[in-house]
Design an enzyme around this catalytic site. Structure first.
Site, PDB file in Angstrom:
ATOM      1  N   CYS A   1       0.817  -1.223   0.000  1.00  0.00           N
ATOM      2  CA  CYS A   1       0.000   0.000   0.000  1.00  0.00           C
ATOM      3  C   CYS A   1       0.847   1.268   0.000  1.00  0.00           C
ATOM      4  CB  CYS A   1      -0.965  -0.015   1.184  1.00  0.00           C
ATOM      5  SG  CYS A   1      -0.206   0.137   2.820  1.00  0.00           S
TER       6      CYS A   1
ATOM      7  N   HIS B   1      -2.551   1.423   6.848  1.00  0.00           N
ATOM      8  CA  HIS B   1      -2.933   1.311   5.439  1.00  0.00           C
ATOM      9  C   HIS B   1      -3.094   2.701   4.846  1.00  0.00           C
ATOM     10  CE1 HIS B   1      -4.318  -0.944   1.955  1.00  0.00           C
ATOM     11  NE2 HIS B   1      -5.255  -0.016   1.788  1.00  0.00           N
TER      12      HIS B   1
ATOM     13  N   HIS C   1      -5.840   1.904  -4.261  1.00  0.00           N
ATOM     14  CA  HIS C   1      -4.950   1.371  -3.228  1.00  0.00           C
ATOM     15  C   HIS C   1      -4.566  -0.063  -3.565  1.00  0.00           C
ATOM     16  CE1 HIS C   1      -7.948  -0.994  -0.494  1.00  0.00           C
ATOM     17  NE2 HIS C   1      -8.435  -0.924  -1.713  1.00  0.00           N
TER      18      HIS C   1
END
Length: 353
Positions: free
Chosen positions: A268, A316, A328
């Protein structure tokens, strides 16, 4: 005869009956998700297994970000150590040259120092030349003293440099050990997550893989570029943000690989770092450092190109593209995709430029 009678069967009623019915229904539902009853944990429901897989993947991502941070710190320590060693080698060479020069001066004085200076003057066929030479010798002595002081200073500096290098080596060793621990943690979490997924039928696994966003096929790219569900690079507030968004769109469908920063795979924070790097902006490597790489903005003021962060541990990150959507890299098995930002607990946002 009494010994051969069947025990009287009890009937279920009230709460016991409702409990039995619930278990039976749960078992029937489980049969649509699991490969077989023998593979399922007793009492586990499809929702519980999905939740367990989510938890394991989130923990794996947290470990991945710690791994990324340790890897970056180890690389910095390695660079610093190499620099210190190079500088120590240069200073050692200069120190040896100074010592050799001092030795040459000492040797010359020893060879000329066998006679008393007055005798040397009396025996000299060129008194004026001798006196000039004596003055030179005095000056040479002063230079020798300066050279000696310089050698002492260089020796102290070299010792300090070597001490710093030893400390940096200790730091590098600690970072490498930390790196190994986080690598092991990531692998253990991912193995456990795969074990949970293995209990599901192919249909169940497919449903889990697509539960956090649209599968990033050609139609998804075309739809997203056309402005729905997210925005386009043209909606970005400045050219750099537009370039970062364009890069992220180009990464759609690339696989998630922990520790990867592109161009063929990403995790990520690796995706957001690569996207902004394409725009000439150097972001830090991890989620918990990227959140401080710009100006914090409230969710109500998000603009395309902003970094959006999730979970309390800032584990994240995605790239906001507008209309409540982001691009993402979700997790292993779920490639780079467009997804809504409200599918995870929102933790904050940062505007890079």
């Amino acid at each position: 005869m009494a010994a051969h009678r069947r025990p009287k069967q009890r009937t279920l009623g009230g709460t016991a009956a409702r409990t039995a019915l619930t278990v039976a229904l749960a078992g029937a539902a489980t049969g649509t998700l699991f490969e077989g009853a023998g593979h399922a944990e007793p009492g586990a429901t499809p929702e519980q297994l999905r939740a367990k897989a989510d938890t394991l993947y989130r923990e794996a991502e947290e470990a991945t970000e710690r791994y990324n941070g340790a890897k970056e710190a180890a690389a910095e320590a390695r660079t610093a150590l190499d620099g210190l060693r190079d500088e120590a080698a240069r200073r050692t060479e200069r120190l040896n040259a100074s010592r050799n020069a001092l030795g040459s001066i000492a040797t010359a004085q020893y060879r000329a120092g066998g006679l008393d200076p007055a005798v040397q003057l009396a025996l000299s066929s060129d008194p004026d030349g001798y006196l000039a030479g004596a003055e030179f010798t005095e000056r040479a002595g002063a230079r020798q003293a300066a050279t000696l002081a310089g050698i002492r200073k260089q020796s102290r500096e070299l010792a300090q440099l070597r001490s710093e290098a030893a400390g940096t080596l200790d730091e590098l060793t600690a970072r490498q050990e930390e790196l190994a621990r986080h690598r092991t943690a990531v692998r253990e979490k991912l193995t456990a997550a795969r074990s949970v997924l293995a209990r599901m039928t192919p249909a169940g696994r497919a449903g889990y893989a697509s539960q956090d966003g649209t599968a990033p096929g050609r139609a998804d790219r075309d739809t997203a570029r056309g402005g729905a569900p997210g925005g386009t690079a043209a909606d970005a507030p400045n050219p750099r943000a537009a370039q970062a968004i364009a890069y992220a769109y180009g990464a759609l469908g690339r696989p998630y690989v922990w520790g990867a920063t592109g161009p063929t795979a990403y995790d990520c924070s690796g995706l957001t770092q690569a996207a902004w790097r394409s725009a000439g902006v150097a972001l830090p490597r991890t989620t918990y450092t990227q959140i401080d790489a710009g100006r914090r903005v409230p969710r109500s003021q998000l603009a395309p190109g902003d970094l959006v962060f999730f979970y309390s541990g800032i584990s994240h990150v995605g790239l906001y593209i507008g209309n409540g959507q982001m691009i993402h890299a979700p997790r292993p098995g779920a490639p780079v995709r467009v997804a809504p930002i409200d599918q995870m607990p929102f933790a904050g946002a940062t505007r890079v430029v």
